[in-house]
Design an enzyme around this catalytic site. Structure first.
Site, PDB file in Angstrom:
ATOM      1  N   GLU A  53     -20.596   0.556 -43.149  1.00  0.00           N
ATOM      2  CA  GLU A  53     -20.419  -0.492 -44.153  1.00  0.00           C
ATOM      3  C   GLU A  53     -21.243  -0.181 -45.408  1.00  0.00           C
ATOM      4  O   GLU A  53     -22.460  -0.023 -45.344  1.00  0.00           O
ATOM      5  CB  GLU A  53     -20.828  -1.868 -43.606  1.00  0.00           C
ATOM      6  CG  GLU A  53     -20.586  -2.975 -44.632  1.00  0.00           C
ATOM      7  CD  GLU A  53     -20.750  -4.381 -44.064  1.00  0.00           C
ATOM      8  OE1 GLU A  53     -21.303  -4.529 -42.961  1.00  0.00           O
ATOM      9  OE2 GLU A  53     -20.306  -5.327 -44.753  1.00  0.00           O
ATOM     10  N   GLU A  58     -16.022 -13.007 -43.675  1.00  0.00           N
ATOM     11  CA  GLU A  58     -17.454 -13.115 -43.448  1.00  0.00           C
ATOM     12  C   GLU A  58     -18.003 -14.189 -44.377  1.00  0.00           C
ATOM     13  O   GLU A  58     -17.773 -14.129 -45.586  1.00  0.00           O
ATOM     14  CB  GLU A  58     -18.115 -11.766 -43.732  1.00  0.00           C
ATOM     15  CG  GLU A  58     -19.425 -11.578 -43.035  1.00  0.00           C
ATOM     16  CD  GLU A  58     -19.968 -10.164 -43.216  1.00  0.00           C
ATOM     17  OE1 GLU A  58     -20.615  -9.679 -42.303  1.00  0.00           O
ATOM     18  OE2 GLU A  58     -19.750  -9.560 -44.275  1.00  0.00           O
TER      19      GLU A  58
HETATM   20 MN    MN Z   1     -20.078  -7.371 -44.486  1.00  0.00          MN
END
Ligand code: MN
Length: 289
Positions: free
Chosen positions: A146, A240
Site C-alpha cells: 500500500e 476505508e
Molecule cells: Mn488504506
C-alpha cells in the site's frame, strides 16, 4: 469485481464476537468482501472469522501496518526477523480464511519517520517482502504494497516508487495497492498512478480526504474510477473510513483518528456500498460512447 469494507468501520475488537458483528454488518450494508485488520495476526480469531464468512457468504482479505517492534526496514536483524514472522503468520491467516489478498503498510512500520529510509533498511525490506511473497505464493495469496502518505511511511509515498520497488523484488504475486486518501495527498492527480501501475495494481482502497463519508471531501472519485475502468481493473475495491466513534487503540492512534466524522456506521456503510457501485455502473456505460 468485489466491493469490500474495512472491518474497523464496524468494530475495534477482533475477538470472536467482533469478527462476527463486523461480518454481519458488512453483509447487511451490501458488500461482497470484508477486510480484516491483522495488526496482531497471532491473536486474531481465525475460527470465528471462518464461520462468520460462511454464514454471511462473504469473501475476506486482510491488511496491516507494521509497528516499530516489527519494522522490516530496521537495522536490527531481530526486529526485521520479528516483522517477517508476523507477515508469514498474516499470510497464513488470509489463506485459512480462503482469502486471496494481504495488503497494507507491510514493507516498513506504519508511522511518521523523522529521517529518510537508509539503503540498508530498504534492502532489509525488499529481502523480507521477497520471502513473504514466496511463502504467499505457496498458499495462493497475493501481496499488495500500500502506497501511503509521508506521515505514515518513508518508503512508498507514490505509485512510481512502488513500481520501482516491485521491479527489484520481482515476484509474480507481488503488486501495488493504491488508496485514494493517500493519492489525494501525494500524487499529481487521481488518474496517472492507476495507469502507471496498470497490471501491477492488485488492490484498491477508497477513502475520502478526511476519511469520512464518500463524496463529501476533495477526492476526485469520478476521475479515479475512470482510470480503473481504463486499465480494466478487476481486483477488490474496499471502502476505508475511520471515526473516533469506533476505535482500535493501536491502529486508530497511528492514523490520527481524533474527530467524530460519523456515528451511524450502518448508514455510512450502506452509503459507501451504493456510492461505489453507482460509480462503477455509470462508468461501465462509457463503452457505449
Ligand atoms: Mn488504506
Amino acid at each position: 469485481m468485489d466491493i469490500g469494507c474495512h472491518a474497523l468501520v464496524w468494530t475495534g475488537q477482533f475477538d470472536s464476537r467482533g469478527v462476527r458483528v463486523a461480518a454481519e454488518k458488512t453483509k447487511t450494508a451490501g458488500f461482497d468482501l470484508i477486510e480484516y485488520p491483522l495488526m496482531d495476526p497471532f491473536t486474531f480469531d481465525t475460527v470465528a472469522a471462518r464461520s462468520a464468512l460462511a454464514e454471511y457468504d462473504l469473501k475476506a482479505s486482510a491488511s496491516l501496518g507494521l509497528s516499530e517492534a516489527t519494522d522490516v526496514t530496521s537495522s536490527d536483524p531481530a526486529v526485521v526477523e520479528a516483522g517477517e514472522a508476523l507477515l508469514i503468520r498474516a499470510v497464513d491467516v488470509v489463506a485459512d480464511l480462503g482469502g486471496k489478498h494481504l495488503c497494507g503498510v507491510i514493507y516498513s512500520a506504519m508511522r511518521k519517520y523523522m529521517e529518510p529510509v537508509s539503503a540498508r533498511g530498504l534492502e532489509n525490506s525488499k529481502r523480507t517482502i521477497g520471502r513473504v511473497a514466496d511463502h504467499a505464493a505457496d498458499r495462493g495469496v497475493n501481496i499488495a504494497l500500500e502506497v501511503v502518505n509521508r506521515y505514515e511511511t518513508n518508503v512508498l509515498n507514490t505509485a512510481r516508487q512502488a513500481i520501482m520497488y516491485l521491479a527489484e523484488v520481482d515476484r509474480p504475486n507481488l503488486g501495488v495497492h493504491l488508496d485514494t486518501y493517500h493519492m489525494n495527498i501525494e500524487e499529481s492527480d487521481m488518474f496517472s498512478p492507476v495507469l502507471d501501475a496498470a497490471t501491477s495494481l492488485q488492490y484498491v482502497h477508497v477513502g475520502e480526504s478526511h476519511r469520512g463519508y464518500l463524496g463529501t471531501g476533495s477526492v476526485d472519485f469520478d476521475v479515479f474510477f475512470k482510470a480503473l475502468h481504463r486499465i480494466s481493473y478487476r481486483g477488490p475495491i474496499t471502502f476505508e473510513s475511520f471515526s473516533s466513534a469506533v476505535v482500535a487503540p493501536d491502529l486508530s492512534r497511528m492514523l490520527g483518528i481524533w474527530r467524530t466524522l460519523w456515528t451511524d456506521n450502518d448508514d455510512l456503510g450502506a452509503h459507501a456500498s451504493a456510492y461505489i457501485r453507482d460509480k462503477i455502473k455509470a462508468i461501465d456505460t462509457i463503452r457505449l460512447h
